[in-house]
Scaffold this motif. Structure first.
Motif, short mmCIF file in Angstrom:
data_model
loop_
_atom_site.label_atom_id
_atom_site.label_comp_id
_atom_site.label_asym_id
_atom_site.label_seq_id
_atom_site.Cartn_x
_atom_site.Cartn_y
_atom_site.Cartn_z
N TRP A 143 -36.32 -16.41 17.12
CA TRP A 143 -35.08 -16.81 16.46
C TRP A 143 -33.97 -15.81 16.79
O TRP A 143 -34.22 -14.61 16.86
N VAL A 144 -32.77 -16.32 16.94
CA VAL A 144 -31.56 -15.48 16.97
C VAL A 144 -30.74 -15.86 15.75
O VAL A 144 -30.39 -17.03 15.57
N VAL A 145 -30.45 -14.88 14.91
CA VAL A 145 -29.62 -15.11 13.73
C VAL A 145 -28.27 -14.45 13.97
O VAL A 145 -28.20 -13.24 14.21
N THR A 146 -27.22 -15.24 13.95
CA THR A 146 -25.88 -14.74 14.22
C THR A 146 -24.87 -15.45 13.32
O THR A 146 -25.24 -16.28 12.49
N GLY A 147 -23.60 -15.11 13.50
CA GLY A 147 -22.56 -15.69 12.67
C GLY A 147 -22.15 -17.08 13.13
O GLY A 147 -22.31 -17.43 14.30
N LYS A 148 -21.60 -17.83 12.20
CA LYS A 148 -21.12 -19.17 12.55
C LYS A 148 -19.90 -19.11 13.46
O LYS A 148 -19.47 -20.15 13.98
N GLN A 149 -19.37 -17.89 13.68
CA GLN A 149 -18.25 -17.73 14.60
C GLN A 149 -18.66 -17.99 16.05
O GLN A 149 -17.81 -18.23 16.91
N ILE A 175 -9.50 -5.71 24.77
CA ILE A 175 -10.01 -6.12 23.49
C ILE A 175 -9.96 -7.64 23.42
O ILE A 175 -9.29 -8.28 24.23
N VAL A 176 -10.68 -8.20 22.46
CA VAL A 176 -10.68 -9.64 22.29
C VAL A 176 -10.55 -9.93 20.79
O VAL A 176 -11.07 -9.19 19.96
N ARG A 177 -9.83 -11.00 20.46
CA ARG A 177 -9.62 -11.35 19.05
C ARG A 177 -10.53 -12.50 18.67
O ARG A 177 -10.72 -13.46 19.40
N SER A 178 -11.12 -12.40 17.48
CA SER A 178 -11.95 -13.48 16.93
C SER A 178 -11.74 -13.53 15.43
O SER A 178 -12.00 -12.56 14.73
N TYR A 179 -11.21 -14.65 14.95
CA TYR A 179 -10.99 -14.84 13.51
C TYR A 179 -10.17 -13.70 12.91
O TYR A 179 -10.47 -13.19 11.84
N GLY A 180 -9.12 -13.28 13.62
CA GLY A 180 -8.22 -12.27 13.10
C GLY A 180 -8.68 -10.84 13.24
O GLY A 180 -7.97 -9.90 12.85
N VAL A 181 -9.87 -10.63 13.80
CA VAL A 181 -10.40 -9.28 14.00
C VAL A 181 -10.46 -8.99 15.49
O VAL A 181 -10.84 -9.86 16.28
N PHE A 182 -10.07 -7.78 15.87
CA PHE A 182 -10.08 -7.39 17.28
C PHE A 182 -11.31 -6.54 17.58
O PHE A 182 -11.66 -5.63 16.82
N ARG A 209 1.78 -6.35 18.18
CA ARG A 209 2.26 -6.38 19.57
C ARG A 209 1.38 -5.51 20.46
O ARG A 209 1.03 -5.89 21.58
N ASP A 210 1.03 -4.32 19.96
CA ASP A 210 0.18 -3.43 20.75
C ASP A 210 -1.20 -4.05 20.98
O ASP A 210 -1.76 -3.97 22.08
N LEU A 211 -1.76 -4.66 19.95
CA LEU A 211 -3.06 -5.29 20.09
C LEU A 211 -3.00 -6.47 21.06
O LEU A 211 -3.93 -6.69 21.86
N ARG A 212 -1.91 -7.23 21.00
CA ARG A 212 -1.76 -8.34 21.94
C ARG A 212 -1.64 -7.83 23.37
O ARG A 212 -2.14 -8.45 24.31
N ALA A 213 -0.96 -6.68 23.53
CA ALA A 213 -0.83 -6.09 24.87
C ALA A 213 -2.20 -5.66 25.40
O ALA A 213 -2.53 -5.88 26.58
N GLU A 271 -14.70 2.49 16.32
CA GLU A 271 -15.07 1.78 15.09
C GLU A 271 -15.80 0.47 15.38
O GLU A 271 -16.49 -0.06 14.52
N GLY A 272 -15.62 -0.07 16.59
CA GLY A 272 -16.26 -1.34 16.93
C GLY A 272 -15.43 -2.55 16.58
O GLY A 272 -15.77 -3.67 16.96
N ARG A 273 -14.30 -2.37 15.86
CA ARG A 273 -13.46 -3.49 15.44
C ARG A 273 -12.15 -2.94 14.88
O ARG A 273 -12.04 -1.75 14.62
N ALA A 274 -11.17 -3.82 14.69
CA ALA A 274 -9.90 -3.42 14.08
C ALA A 274 -9.29 -4.62 13.37
O ALA A 274 -9.31 -5.74 13.88
#
Length: 259
Positions: free
Chosen positions: A234-240, A55-62, A44-48, A23-26
């Motif tokens: 130009w590179v247009v991306t998210g403020k994240q 995986i990496v977490r950013s703003y609550g999305v993995f 817990r599984d995602l943290r493991a 899916e590219g995200r969770a």
């Protein structure tokens, strides 16, 4: 008993990892029921998996850390449309206001531009995306030119020698490009060499380039290189994307717009 539990946890985490990669995200709230486990267990599984750097977490999305190694099917990426992608599409479309000819790349994020582009004054749109061509052809006044070639069902984009040969004969004011990975060391990359060749040809046909990509694509190097950062206007991306990272990438050539 403990080893049985660990085995079940491992199997479950591998299924979760497979889902995140496909899916590219969770998002925990969206998939807990799918795996028939509680949100607490899923966290817990995602943290493991995060501890194993899978995986990496950013703003609550993995997100998968190897996001640049494969292409998420378009139908999955469309379902995962985020506010970040909406903002990127709107900002990139605004850059086309005074453009006569534009190339639109294949992929989910370039396809996000279809709606906003309907509001623009008439222009010539060149694209390798059958989806972009069909939607703009039906629902806009733009003159649409579709680049021929072999169709890739994963992205509904055309590739191979027919595509590269046609792009070599064109000159466009602006190319709006997507990417699987962008890094200072390796430039712009994508998993498929045939896609890379077509993207390279599109870059060379354009006077200026806008790269549209989510913040998770930075620091990622995929298999096949198709361009350098200094080829991008130009590179247009998210403020994240952190400001410090944006500054580093800006020093490599392009102007970075965080939206």
């Amino acid at each position: 008993m403990s080893s049985v539990f660990q085995g079940r946890a491992f199997d479950r985490q591998q299924r979760i990892l497979g889902y995140v990669r496909s899916e590219g995200r969770a998002v925990v709230s969206e998939i807990a029921d799918m795996f028939a486990i509680s949100p607490a267990t899923l966290r817990r599984d995602l943290r493991a998996l995060e501890a194993q750097r899978l995986i990496v977490r950013s703003y609550g999305v993995f997100y998968p850390t190897d996001i640049g190694r494969y292409e998420t099917p378009l139908e999955h990426r469309h379902k995962a449309k985020t506010q970040e992608r909406v903002a990127i599409a709107e900002a990139a479309t605004a850059m086309m206001a005074d453009v006569g000819t534009v190339f639109i790349d294949e992929g989910a994020l370039p396809e996000d531009l279809i709606g906003p582009m309907r509001r623009l004054n008439r222009m010539t749109v060149v694209t390798r995306s059958v989806t972009v061509a069909a939607e703009l052809g039906r629902h806009s006044d733009h003159d649409v030119i579709i680049v021929g070639g072999r169709l890739r069902p994963a992205t509904m984009g055309t590739v191979d020698k027919w595509a590269t040969a046609m792009l070599a004969e064109l000159n466009v004011d602006l190319a709006v490009m997507g990417t699987n990975g962008v890094s200072i060391e390796r430039g712009l990359t994508t998993p498929d060499p045939t896609v890379a060749a077509a993207k390279t040809a599109a870059l060379q046909a354009a006077r200026q380039c806008v790269l549209v990509c989510e913040h998770t694509r930075f620091g990622v190097a995929s298999f096949a290189k198709f361009g350098e950062l200094d080829q991008v206007t130009w590179v247009v991306t998210g403020k994240q994307l952190p400001r410090a990272a944006a500054q580093r990438y800006g020093e490599a050539g392009p102007k970075i717009l965080r939206v």
